[in-house]
Every structure is written in C-alpha cells, then in structure tokens.
Design an enzyme around this catalytic site. Structure first.
Site: not given
Ligand code: PDD
Length: 286
Positions: A33, A52, A101, A150, A182
């Site tokens: 995301y 990114r 799945r 991310k 962070e």
C-alpha cells in the site's frame, strides 16, 4: 455523504465496492500500500510514493496493476470526486483472487486487485500536536524482517499503537536489540547539537518518502545528518526528537517513556524542519 472509491478501474459508491473473500489481500495480507497526503487539493510527493510502490511490488514479484500515469490520473479523479482539500489518498494492490486458498503464489496472469480511497482531514498541516509534540513509549519491535516492503501486515503496529493508547501517549517507538528502529507508522529521529540522527536504510525500516525529503532539506540547511541506529537512553538524552510520515509530516516528540526530551517542549530545529518541509512540498505538489 458516501465516498466514491476506486476498485479495479471503476469509480463506485463505497458501499458498492466489493472484493472476493478469496482475495489474497484478505486471506494472506498479500498486498502492498501507499498513503499520499493531499494539501490544497494537490498530491504531496506523488512520484516518491509511486517509486516506492514499484519497489514493494518488485520485491514481492507482484505485477504492477497499471502505469504510474494511470495511478496519478485516478488519484486526481478521486480528489475531485470527493472534493478533498486536505487529507490523503490510500492505495492498495493485492495479488488478487486466484479462486482458492493456496500458500503458493497464483499464476502470473491472476489479475491484481487495485483499491484506492480518500480520507478527508481538514487542516491536516495545522495539527495542534505540532505545537505541543507527541509523547511516546518504547516497545519491542516484533514485526517481520522485511519492513522495507510496505505490506498490509499491520497487526503488530496496531498492537503497539494500542499499547501507546493504554499508556496515555501518542505513539510507540519500536526497539530491537536495544536500538530504536522506527515508530508504529513513521520514521524516528533524534537531534543532538546540529546533528540529526536516524537509523540507516535497510530491511529493518520502511524507506520513508517523507524521510528522504526531510534529510535532503536538512542537509541543504547545513545540518549534519548521521544515519545510524540510536538507543532509547541516547534518545532520552537528546536535545530534540521527531518522527516523519506522509500523514504527520514532521511531528515533534517531547517525551519518551515518561522522560522529557531536551526541555520537554517543541524545539526550534524541529519547528524549522517542519516549516521547510511543508513550504517546499506545497510548492512541488501536483
Ligand atoms: N505509514 N515507517 C512505517 C512503519 C510506516 O508505516 C510509515 C508510513 C513510515 C513513513 O513513511 P512515509 O514518510 O513514506 O509516509 C515509516 C503510513 C503513513 C501509514 O501507514 O498510514
């Protein structure tokens, strides 16, 4: 009023945007995301977020859903349709719905799922907290080893945010082997004298788009930048501290684990960095 959201090429009322229960984003957190802020109806550092996103997709062997130009067009259309002045555009790409799945990635021709929506945050750049600063606690960093990608695996950061709430503070700084990595959803910095200290880029942290811009502006303003890990004790003895993210910009941190950082008030350097960042990024917004 219902928002208009984007799903796989269509602009829809939010209640009509539906995704399969077999989507790997839902079953496996197999998605990446981006969050791009909007000020005065314009996107802040869109090219950085796009670059990114491309990197996150590549690291996971995930196909890009469309061109960067198409993404820009869709971001702008959502801002227009939802009449956003200040806020953000959230974008998520998942590996799509293989129809079942399975741990193995599906065939390459499985269409990715692309979702975008807006969040309106009037006065985003005038957050009162920028004047008072955040208080944070330190908690163990128990995330996975590829924090540079991310991904939508955000459960541990959510847990850490709840630990911060339970401690009546604003956020948590994550600590691994005694060193701060962070914040829950932001990059962390301390300032000692004329020097900004922040952890170097690696798999340990997200490569913040705001981080890159702020470090560039700091160097241009003749500040020294030292990219290395720092301890919680060093942070408690710093003159100032702050975090950066697309949604908080440059946000002062005035307390860590109940200990005041510097004078325990928002300092001059952080204030200046926030001003420079907002001024320059507003100028470059598209
Ligand atoms: N979070 N580190 C982590 C773990 C993050 O989740 C984020 C961003 C950052 C800062 O990156 P950037 O400057 O590119 O926003 C650092 C976004 C805002 C979010 O999850 O909402």
């Amino acid at each position: 009023m219902s928002r208009t959201v984007y799903l796989n090429g269509a602009y829809l009322p939010e209640a009509e945007a539906k995704i399969s229960i077999f989507d790997r984003g839902f079953l496996m957190a197999d998605g990446v995301y981006e969050v791009t802020s909007v000020l005065d109806g314009k996107l802040i550092d869109f090219s950085g977020h796009c670059a990114r996103l491309g990197r996150s997709l590549k690291e996971l062997d995930m196909a890009a859903p469309c061109s960067d130009a198409a993404l820009l067009e869709a971001h702008r259309e959502l801002i227009r349709l939802n009449d956003i002045t200040d806020g953000m555009v959230y974008l998520q790409v998942t590996r799509g719905n293989p129809g079942d799945r399975d741990f193995a990635y599906p065939a390459a021709d499985t269409a990715p799922t692309l979702v975008m929506f807006t969040q309106s945050k009037p006065g985003l750049a005038d957050a009162p907290a920028a004047k008072t600063g955040w208080k944070v606690i330190s908690v163990p960093d128990q995330r996975w080893g590829r924090r540079d990608i991310k991904t939508t695996q955000l459960l541990y950061p959510s847990m850490a945010k709840m630990m911060a709430k339970a401690a009546h503070v604003d956020d948590a700084w994550l600590v691994e082997e005694g060193m701060v990595t962070e914040g829950t959803s932001n990059n962390a910095y301390i300032i000692k004298g004329n020097r900004i200290i922040t952890r170097q880029l690696s798999h340990d942290i997200l490569h913040g788009i705001t981080r890159a811009a702020v470090l560039r502006f700091a160097s241009e303003a003749q500040m020294e930048v030292e990219e290395r890990p720092f301890t919680v004790a060093e942070a408690k003895g710093a003159d100032e501290a702050f975090i950066t993210s697309a949604s908080a910009f440059v946000m002062p941190v005035v307390e860590l684990d109940g200990v005041a950082i510097g004078a325990g008030r928002v300092g001059a350097t952080v204030t200046r960095l926030r001003e420079i960042y907002l001024e320059e990024m507003r100028k470059a917004a598209i």
